[in-house]
Design a protein around this motif. Structure first.
Motif, mmCIF file in Angstrom:
data_model
loop_
_atom_site.group_PDB
_atom_site.id
_atom_site.type_symbol
_atom_site.label_atom_id
_atom_site.label_comp_id
_atom_site.label_asym_id
_atom_site.label_seq_id
_atom_site.Cartn_x
_atom_site.Cartn_y
_atom_site.Cartn_z
ATOM 1 N N TRP A 182 -0.658 4.722 6.297
ATOM 2 C CA TRP A 182 0.727 5.091 6.593
ATOM 3 C C TRP A 182 0.722 6.001 7.823
ATOM 4 O O TRP A 182 -0.160 6.834 7.992
ATOM 5 C CB TRP A 182 1.349 5.855 5.434
ATOM 6 C CG TRP A 182 1.708 5.060 4.228
ATOM 7 C CD1 TRP A 182 1.023 4.015 3.677
ATOM 8 C CD2 TRP A 182 2.834 5.275 3.372
ATOM 9 N NE1 TRP A 182 1.641 3.577 2.549
ATOM 10 C CE2 TRP A 182 2.764 4.340 2.336
ATOM 11 C CE3 TRP A 182 3.865 6.188 3.388
ATOM 12 C CZ2 TRP A 182 3.715 4.269 1.329
ATOM 13 C CZ3 TRP A 182 4.811 6.133 2.380
ATOM 14 C CH2 TRP A 182 4.748 5.166 1.366
ATOM 15 N N SER A 183 1.731 5.870 8.634
ATOM 16 C CA SER A 183 1.874 6.752 9.797
ATOM 17 C C SER A 183 2.293 8.139 9.316
ATOM 18 O O SER A 183 2.837 8.302 8.210
ATOM 19 C CB SER A 183 2.932 6.211 10.761
ATOM 20 O OG SER A 183 4.231 6.323 10.190
ATOM 21 N N GLU A 184 2.047 9.136 10.164
ATOM 22 C CA GLU A 184 2.460 10.502 9.853
ATOM 23 C C GLU A 184 3.976 10.564 9.644
ATOM 24 O O GLU A 184 4.460 11.278 8.771
ATOM 25 C CB GLU A 184 2.039 11.463 10.966
ATOM 26 C CG GLU A 184 0.525 11.561 11.157
ATOM 27 C CD GLU A 184 -0.218 11.977 9.893
ATOM 28 O OE1 GLU A 184 0.254 12.892 9.200
ATOM 29 O OE2 GLU A 184 -1.256 11.366 9.594
ATOM 30 N N GLU A 185 4.712 9.791 10.435
ATOM 31 C CA GLU A 185 6.175 9.789 10.328
ATOM 32 C C GLU A 185 6.629 9.238 8.979
ATOM 33 O O GLU A 185 7.555 9.768 8.360
ATOM 34 C CB GLU A 185 6.800 8.965 11.464
ATOM 35 C CG GLU A 185 6.602 9.563 12.843
ATOM 36 C CD GLU A 185 5.216 9.284 13.442
ATOM 37 O OE1 GLU A 185 4.510 8.343 12.984
ATOM 38 O OE2 GLU A 185 4.817 10.032 14.353
ATOM 39 N N ARG A 186 5.985 8.164 8.511
ATOM 40 C CA ARG A 186 6.366 7.580 7.212
ATOM 41 C C ARG A 186 6.020 8.519 6.068
ATOM 42 O O ARG A 186 6.783 8.649 5.110
ATOM 43 C CB ARG A 186 5.694 6.223 7.014
ATOM 44 C CG ARG A 186 6.299 5.193 7.965
ATOM 45 C CD ARG A 186 6.234 3.821 7.506
ATOM 46 N NE ARG A 186 6.934 3.602 6.254
ATOM 47 C CZ ARG A 186 7.018 2.421 5.680
ATOM 48 N NH1 ARG A 186 6.468 1.386 6.240
ATOM 49 N NH2 ARG A 186 7.654 2.268 4.557
ATOM 50 N N SER B 136 5.834 11.779 6.258
ATOM 51 C CA SER B 136 6.792 12.869 6.342
ATOM 52 C C SER B 136 8.152 12.464 5.784
ATOM 53 O O SER B 136 8.780 13.208 5.025
ATOM 54 C CB SER B 136 6.933 13.334 7.798
ATOM 55 O OG SER B 136 7.831 14.398 7.890
ATOM 56 N N ALA B 137 8.604 11.263 6.136
ATOM 57 C CA ALA B 137 9.892 10.776 5.636
ATOM 58 C C ALA B 137 9.856 10.603 4.112
ATOM 59 O O ALA B 137 10.828 10.920 3.420
ATOM 60 C CB ALA B 137 10.258 9.456 6.318
ATOM 61 N N PHE B 138 8.750 10.103 3.599
ATOM 62 C CA PHE B 138 8.592 9.925 2.162
ATOM 63 C C PHE B 138 8.627 11.285 1.461
ATOM 64 O O PHE B 138 9.312 11.460 0.449
ATOM 65 C CB PHE B 138 7.283 9.187 1.873
ATOM 66 C CG PHE B 138 7.072 8.787 0.438
ATOM 67 C CD1 PHE B 138 8.071 8.179 -0.306
ATOM 68 C CD2 PHE B 138 5.846 9.003 -0.170
ATOM 69 C CE1 PHE B 138 7.867 7.793 -1.623
ATOM 70 C CE2 PHE B 138 5.621 8.631 -1.488
ATOM 71 C CZ PHE B 138 6.632 8.030 -2.217
ATOM 72 N N GLU C 160 10.025 14.040 2.531
ATOM 73 C CA GLU C 160 11.396 14.557 2.615
ATOM 74 C C GLU C 160 12.309 13.876 1.600
ATOM 75 O O GLU C 160 13.143 14.532 0.974
ATOM 76 C CB GLU C 160 11.940 14.370 4.025
ATOM 77 C CG GLU C 160 11.328 15.310 5.042
ATOM 78 C CD GLU C 160 11.778 15.033 6.470
ATOM 79 O OE1 GLU C 160 12.810 14.345 6.655
ATOM 80 O OE2 GLU C 160 11.092 15.497 7.385
ATOM 81 N N ALA C 161 12.144 12.565 1.429
ATOM 82 C CA ALA C 161 12.977 11.837 0.463
ATOM 83 C C ALA C 161 12.692 12.307 -0.964
ATOM 84 O O ALA C 161 13.618 12.506 -1.759
ATOM 85 C CB ALA C 161 12.740 10.329 0.588
ATOM 86 N N GLU D 97 11.498 15.230 -1.847
ATOM 87 C CA GLU D 97 12.028 16.590 -1.980
ATOM 88 C C GLU D 97 13.535 16.556 -2.200
ATOM 89 O O GLU D 97 14.062 17.249 -3.077
ATOM 90 C CB GLU D 97 11.699 17.414 -0.737
ATOM 91 C CG GLU D 97 12.165 18.849 -0.852
ATOM 92 C CD GLU D 97 11.764 19.689 0.347
ATOM 93 O OE1 GLU D 97 12.190 20.860 0.370
ATOM 94 O OE2 GLU D 97 11.049 19.210 1.230
ATOM 95 N N ARG D 98 14.213 15.753 -1.439
ATOM 96 C CA ARG D 98 15.678 15.636 -1.587
ATOM 97 C C ARG D 98 16.039 15.128 -2.984
ATOM 98 O O ARG D 98 16.952 15.641 -3.629
ATOM 99 C CB ARG D 98 16.231 14.685 -0.526
ATOM 100 C CG ARG D 98 17.734 14.538 -0.600
ATOM 101 C CD ARG D 98 18.256 13.670 0.517
ATOM 102 N NE ARG D 98 19.685 13.475 0.340
ATOM 103 C CZ ARG D 98 20.392 12.620 1.018
ATOM 104 N NH1 ARG D 98 19.827 11.869 1.942
ATOM 105 N NH2 ARG D 98 21.672 12.496 0.798
#
Length: 143
Positions: free
Chosen positions: A122-126, A128-130, A132-133, A135-136
């Motif tokens: 997985w990319s660092e961006e994915r 991070s997005a995961f 964040e999701a 956590e939300r």
């Protein structure tokens, strides 16, 4: 996104969350001295909540006090927790013992390794997005 697609996606999320929990239980059983999901959850809560009492656990998990009392009794018998005799007042504070801390760390390490393996590629961006999701989702669930 239409209503049907939203419902299908929500069902998929629920299904995958159940699979994650089931696999976590299976991983726990691979340890020489596995923690049950309940034991892991309670030990994590006690570790993360200094000064906690059985009544705090019952409230946090929406459980009957007698259920928590039995679980605390089991953790005491296993040597994973002990009462903090320095604390006085209503209810007795529980804390992890060294054995309990070691068991929790071993259990958590197995689960972290599984997450790390699943995020391989997985990319660092994915990632991070995961994060964040999740956590939300958890913040919304705690309100």
């Amino acid at each position: 996104m239409g209503k049907e697609q939203r419902e299908a996606d929500i069902q998929s999320i629920f299904h995958h969350m159940q699979m994650i929990t089931r696999r976590a239980n299976t991983r726990s059983r691979q340890l020489a001295e596995p923690l049950t999901l309940v034991e892991h959850s309670l030990l994590r809560f006690i570790a993360d909540t200094p000064g906690t009492r059985a009544t705090d656990i019952a409230e946090a998990f929406s459980l009957n006090r007698s259920t928590v009392s039995r679980q605390v009794g089991t953790l005491l018998d296993l040597g994973y927790i002990a009462y903090d005799d320095a604390e006085s007042g209503r209810g007795r504070v529980v804390e992890l013992t060294e054995v309990g801390r070691e068991r929790l760390q071993a259990s958590a390490a197995v689960h972290r390794a599984a997450v790390t393996d699943r995020l391989d590629g997985w990319s660092e961006e994915r990632i991070s997005a995961f994060a964040e999701a999740l956590e939300r989702y958890n913040v919304a669930d705690s309100q």
